[in-house]
Scaffold this active site. Sequence first.
Site, PDB file in Angstrom:
ATOM      1  N   VAL A  48      39.119  29.427  41.341  1.00  0.00           N
ATOM      2  CA  VAL A  48      39.717  29.405  39.919  1.00  0.00           C
ATOM      3  C   VAL A  48      39.192  30.437  38.996  1.00  0.00           C
ATOM      4  O   VAL A  48      37.899  30.893  38.988  1.00  0.00           O
ATOM      5  CB  VAL A  48      39.432  27.958  39.439  1.00  0.00           C
ATOM      6  CG1 VAL A  48      38.251  27.829  39.325  1.00  0.00           C
ATOM      7  CG2 VAL A  48      40.502  27.949  38.126  1.00  0.00           C
ATOM      8  N   CYS A  49      40.021  31.056  38.167  1.00  0.00           N
ATOM      9  CA  CYS A  49      39.401  31.780  37.083  1.00  0.00           C
ATOM     10  C   CYS A  49      40.240  31.412  35.949  1.00  0.00           C
ATOM     11  O   CYS A  49      40.515  30.119  35.949  1.00  0.00           O
ATOM     12  CB  CYS A  49      39.835  33.535  37.528  1.00  0.00           C
ATOM     13  SG  CYS A  49      41.696  33.933  37.400  1.00  0.00           S
ATOM     14  N   ARG A  50      40.422  32.337  35.046  1.00  0.00           N
ATOM     15  CA  ARG A  50      41.295  32.003  33.915  1.00  0.00           C
ATOM     16  C   ARG A  50      42.543  31.527  34.039  1.00  0.00           C
ATOM     17  O   ARG A  50      43.423  30.702  33.639  1.00  0.00           O
ATOM     18  CB  ARG A  50      41.231  32.909  32.746  1.00  0.00           C
ATOM     19  CG  ARG A  50      41.801  32.600  31.463  1.00  0.00           C
ATOM     20  CD  ARG A  50      41.389  33.563  30.208  1.00  0.00           C
ATOM     21  NE  ARG A  50      42.070  33.177  28.915  1.00  0.00           N
ATOM     22  CZ  ARG A  50      43.284  33.727  28.564  1.00  0.00           C
ATOM     23  NH1 ARG A  50      43.872  34.741  29.097  1.00  0.00           N
ATOM     24  NH2 ARG A  50      43.654  33.190  27.221  1.00  0.00           N
TER      25      ARG A  50
END
Length: 133
Positions: free
Chosen positions: A83-85
């Site tokens: 996951v990232c932003r």
Amino acid sequence: MVVPPLWALNAAKCEDVGVNPGELPTASVSELPTEGLTLLDVREQDEWAAGHAPGAIHIPLGELPARVGELGELPDDKPVYVVCRSGGRSARAAAWLNSSGWEAVNVAGGMKSWHSEGRPVVGEHPGIAPAII
């Protein structure tokens, strides 16, 4: 197996690390398991400190090749959800991990979707509500 170079993570698209974007394993937040989830957050330190999923592992994207050994202690019978932003950096990380022999799944929509789906978020700043930046 040839492992793509570090620049592939920071400057490339999925296809540059040997993965067709249409073939990249991806899951929405609603499809993620609620228990036993291995979540790798590849955002920068300030983003992590502002708000992240409880129990997530934090390795910024640019540090991933040097720190990938830290994932060796994880169960190998479950995928690593990345996951990232919003899903772009995590797609590159998942592509790199998959080309390096890991079973990695990109989290579509990233932490923005995680938060909007009502999943828990914790921060590192006492007295300040966690936020996704």
